[in-house]
Design a protein around this motif. Structure first.
Motif, short mmCIF file in Angstrom:
data_model
loop_
_atom_site.label_atom_id
_atom_site.label_comp_id
_atom_site.label_asym_id
_atom_site.label_seq_id
_atom_site.Cartn_x
_atom_site.Cartn_y
_atom_site.Cartn_z
N SER A 57 0.84 -1.21 0.00
CA SER A 57 0.00 0.00 0.00
C SER A 57 0.86 1.25 0.00
CB SER A 57 -0.88 0.05 1.25
OG SER A 57 -1.55 -1.13 1.42
N SER A 58 2.04 1.16 0.61
CA SER A 58 2.90 2.35 0.74
C SER A 58 3.77 2.58 -0.49
CB SER A 58 3.83 2.22 1.93
OG SER A 58 3.14 1.81 3.04
N TRP A 59 4.11 1.48 -1.16
CA TRP A 59 5.02 1.61 -2.30
C TRP A 59 4.21 1.63 -3.60
CZ3 TRP A 59 10.59 1.21 -2.67
CH2 TRP A 59 11.22 1.21 -1.42
N LYS A 60 4.37 2.68 -4.39
CA LYS A 60 3.67 2.79 -5.67
C LYS A 60 4.61 3.41 -6.70
CE LYS A 60 -0.44 1.67 -3.95
NZ LYS A 60 -1.13 0.45 -4.25
N ARG A 61 4.30 3.13 -7.94
CA ARG A 61 5.03 3.83 -9.01
C ARG A 61 4.15 4.99 -9.46
NH1 ARG A 61 6.61 -0.01 -12.00
NH2 ARG A 61 8.84 0.14 -11.57
N ILE A 62 4.73 6.16 -9.56
CA ILE A 62 3.96 7.34 -9.98
C ILE A 62 4.46 7.80 -11.35
CG2 ILE A 62 3.32 9.71 -9.37
CD1 ILE A 62 3.82 8.99 -6.45
N HIS A 63 3.54 7.90 -12.28
CA HIS A 63 3.84 8.47 -13.60
C HIS A 63 3.32 9.91 -13.58
CE1 HIS A 63 4.75 4.52 -15.36
NE2 HIS A 63 3.76 4.07 -14.58
N TYR A 64 4.12 10.85 -14.01
CA TYR A 64 3.67 12.26 -13.93
C TYR A 64 4.23 13.07 -15.09
CZ TYR A 64 8.37 12.66 -11.91
OH TYR A 64 9.70 12.59 -11.70
N LYS A 65 3.43 14.08 -15.47
CA LYS A 65 3.89 15.00 -16.51
C LYS A 65 4.71 16.10 -15.85
CE LYS A 65 0.78 14.09 -20.21
NZ LYS A 65 -0.43 14.42 -20.95
N LYS A 66 5.58 16.67 -16.62
CA LYS A 66 6.49 17.70 -16.09
C LYS A 66 5.69 18.78 -15.35
CE LYS A 66 10.59 20.22 -17.43
NZ LYS A 66 11.37 20.78 -18.52
N GLY A 67 6.10 19.08 -14.13
CA GLY A 67 5.46 20.13 -13.36
C GLY A 67 4.26 19.65 -12.56
N ALA A 68 3.83 18.39 -12.77
CA ALA A 68 2.64 17.91 -12.05
C ALA A 68 2.94 17.57 -10.59
CB ALA A 68 2.08 16.68 -12.76
N LEU A 69 4.18 17.27 -10.31
CA LEU A 69 4.57 16.93 -8.93
C LEU A 69 5.51 17.99 -8.37
CD1 LEU A 69 5.47 13.11 -8.79
CD2 LEU A 69 3.50 14.24 -7.79
N GLY A 70 5.34 18.28 -7.12
CA GLY A 70 6.25 19.22 -6.47
C GLY A 70 7.65 18.62 -6.34
N SER A 71 8.66 19.48 -6.31
CA SER A 71 10.03 18.96 -6.25
C SER A 71 10.28 18.20 -4.94
CB SER A 71 11.04 20.10 -6.40
OG SER A 71 10.82 21.03 -5.37
N ASP A 72 9.52 18.57 -3.86
CA ASP A 72 9.69 17.84 -2.59
C ASP A 72 9.31 16.37 -2.75
OD1 ASP A 72 7.09 18.81 -3.07
OD2 ASP A 72 6.54 18.57 -0.95
N ILE A 73 8.32 16.10 -3.58
CA ILE A 73 7.93 14.70 -3.81
C ILE A 73 8.87 14.06 -4.82
CG2 ILE A 73 6.11 13.19 -4.74
CD1 ILE A 73 4.06 15.14 -3.58
N VAL A 74 9.15 14.78 -5.89
CA VAL A 74 10.02 14.22 -6.95
C VAL A 74 11.36 13.78 -6.36
CG1 VAL A 74 11.31 14.76 -9.08
CG2 VAL A 74 8.93 15.52 -8.83
N ASN A 75 11.88 14.60 -5.46
CA ASN A 75 13.21 14.28 -4.89
C ASN A 75 13.21 13.01 -4.04
OD1 ASN A 75 14.32 16.42 -6.15
ND2 ASN A 75 14.07 17.82 -4.40
N THR A 76 12.02 12.60 -3.61
CA THR A 76 11.98 11.37 -2.78
C THR A 76 11.74 10.12 -3.63
OG1 THR A 76 9.60 11.56 -2.42
CG2 THR A 76 11.05 12.62 -0.78
N LEU A 77 11.49 10.28 -4.91
CA LEU A 77 11.23 9.11 -5.76
C LEU A 77 12.54 8.38 -6.10
CD1 LEU A 77 8.66 10.61 -8.35
CD2 LEU A 77 8.18 9.32 -6.26
N THR A 78 12.41 7.09 -6.17
CA THR A 78 13.58 6.30 -6.62
C THR A 78 13.26 5.74 -8.01
OG1 THR A 78 12.69 4.34 -5.56
CG2 THR A 78 14.30 5.61 -4.30
#
Lengths: 211, 293
Positions: free
Chosen positions: B222-243
């Protein structure tokens, strides 16, 4: 532990069968007239315990990775070692007992019975120590490596008679007489407990290695 | 689960080899659960499992298996544990029946009826020599031996490695049945994450001799997901935590381990179609943990 004894005893029973039959036949054929070769051959046959059942059993364990199999079962290393050392001790005792009774009732060298008895018992002592040392070597190095070591040792042993001949060339009779006198003079009532203490000490070392 | 007694517990266990070390492993398995120990080859799974069986001696730390320290009570522990290793060793010239009889002598609770019925269920001929058994048959036979003394805990080290899918499924279903119906606890190590995914309640990731993550499997997924996003759709605080971040035709994607925390902030992007959330499997999580960004 009895299961380990049962599994290992096949080769020991086979050994006893062969030795008992062979020495009985030799005793009938050679008899008292050839007491010296008969007793010497019996001693050598007794020593074959090391290269027979002991080595065959350990080769079998290595071939089938028997110790890896036993490792997952609820059995202590000490029980495995005790079973193996116990079997050797029992076989040596049974073979020596058999040879002494056989030679006694066949009246082999009745005039020098002390020497015959001593030679057979000394054969047993050598056999016990070589078996114990073999187990120590096999538990430390594994069967294959230890077998290579033993083969090299046997080749080196070939030089021992040459060295003896070289140093005692002129005194061979004296050397033989000294050895025979030593054998006749051994106090087995005192020696047997010491031998057993030494054997069980080696067994405890083997347990520590196996653990 | 927190109140359930632990059937297995490791605290800060260490073992060093040349070029490899188990570095303070801590794990616990509550009674009646299945724990999957996941890790790449050489991560220390087999060493950990062997420490539980006292087949490898730990250097420090505490271990309790069925309430006992295996270092001090190896015989008693093995009496209550069913073990199945990656390799199955038997005396090859002996028959299945002989082997069963030989093994039975070592256990206090050996149940011949269970053993015989397992042999029948697994279609293992009693008269066959063990060297004539196929890899799959050897695993089934080992499982029959491991289950015939009423073990409280099953310890399985890569049990399905090299098995065909049919036997693999059969073995896994049997383990699941034992856990659910009879309350047996199971620890199973594998680098085949599908197996763990199928049966485990709990998972622990072991990487380079360290437990890097332990969790209930469902919570983890439930905690681990893959997120697909278009440029600018996610804040950099979230983007920086993605692996495992990648750029592709749709935009970018990455894996997060904190989906439950950021879920609410993604709702608008999902509605607008600029963010898509996809489930990951244990393989993805393992790769993220191993390779990071």
């Amino acid at each position: 532990m009895f299961s380990i004894v049962k599994k290992n005893m096949v080769y020991f029973i086979g050994y006893c069968g062969v030795i008992f039959t062979l020495t009985a036949i030799l005793t009938i054929i050679l008899g008292n007239e050839n007491a010296v070769p008969l007793v010497l051959i019996s001693g050598v046959l007794l020593f074959m315990l090391v290269f027979g059942p002991v080595f065959f059993n350990e080769q079998y364990e290595e071939k089938h990775k028997g110790y890896d199999f036993l490792d997952i079962l609820p059995i202590k290393a000490s029980e495995i070692v005790l079973a193996k050392f116990g079997l050797v001790l029992l076989t040596v005792a049974a073979t020596e007992g058999y040879l002494l009774v056989l030679f006694s009732i066949s009246k082999i060298a009745p005039n020098d019975w002390a020497l015959v008895r001593s030679y057979i018992l000394m054969g047993g002592v050598v056999c016990l120590f070589f078996s114990a040392l073999s187990y120590l070597g096999i538990f430390s190095l594994g069967y294959t490596k230890f077998a290579v070591f033993v083969m090299s040792f046997i080749v080196l042993l070939g030089f021992v008679p040459i060295l003896i001949m070289r140093f005692y060339r002129d005194n061979m009779d004296v050397l033989v007489e000294n050895i025979l006198a030593f054998l006749r003079g051994v106090n087995w009532v005192a020696v047997i407990p010491l031998v057993l203490i030494g054997y069980f000490s080696l067994m405890f070392i083997a347990i520590k290695i196996k653990e | 689960m927190d109140n359930t007694a632990n059937i297995l517990e490791l605290k800060n266990v260490q073992k060093r080899y040349k070029g490899f070390a188990l570095d303070g492993i801590s794990l616990r398995l509550p009674q009646g659960y299945i724990l999957g120990l996941i890790g790449p080859n050489g991560a220390g799974k087999t060493t950990t499992i062997k420490i539980l069986m006292n087949m490898v001696k730990r250097e420090s730390g505490e271990v309790q298996v069925v309430g006992l320290d295996p270092k001090k009570n190896a015989k008693q522990v093995k009496n209550k544990v069913g073990y199945l290793g990656e390799e199955q060793y038997f005396y090859g010239n002996k028959t299945v029946a002989w082997t069963g009889n030989f093994v039975s002598a070592f256990y206090d609770n050996w149940d011949t009826n269970i053993f015989q019925s397992l042999l029948t269920n697994f279609e293992i001929s009693r008269t066959k020599k063990t060297r004539e058994l196929s890899k799959g048959m050897k695993v089934r036979f080992s499982l029959a031996l491991a289950l015939s003394h009423h073990p409280d805990l099953l310890i399985l080290d890569e049990p399905t490695a090299g098995l065909d899918p049919v036997i693999r499924r059969e073995v896994l279903e049997l383990l699941q049945k034992k856990s659910k119906n009879e309350g047996k606890s199971v620890i199973i190590s594998s680098h085949i994450t599908d197996d763990i995914m199928r049966i485990a309640d709990l998972v622990a990731f072991l990487i380079e001799g360290k437990i890097v993550l332990t969790s209930e499997k469902d919570e983890l997924l439930s905690s681990w997901k893959r997120i697909h996003y278009k440029k600018g759709a996610l804040g950099s605080d979230i983007v920086n935590t993605l692996t495992r971040r990648k750029d592709h035709a749709f935009g970018s994607s990455g894996v997060t381990d904190r989906y439950l925390k950021i879920k609410d902030s993604l709702v608008q992007g999902i509605t607008e179609g600029v963010i898509k959330v996809e489930n990951v499997n244990l393989d993805d999580i393992l790769i993220s943990l191993v390779k990071g960004v």
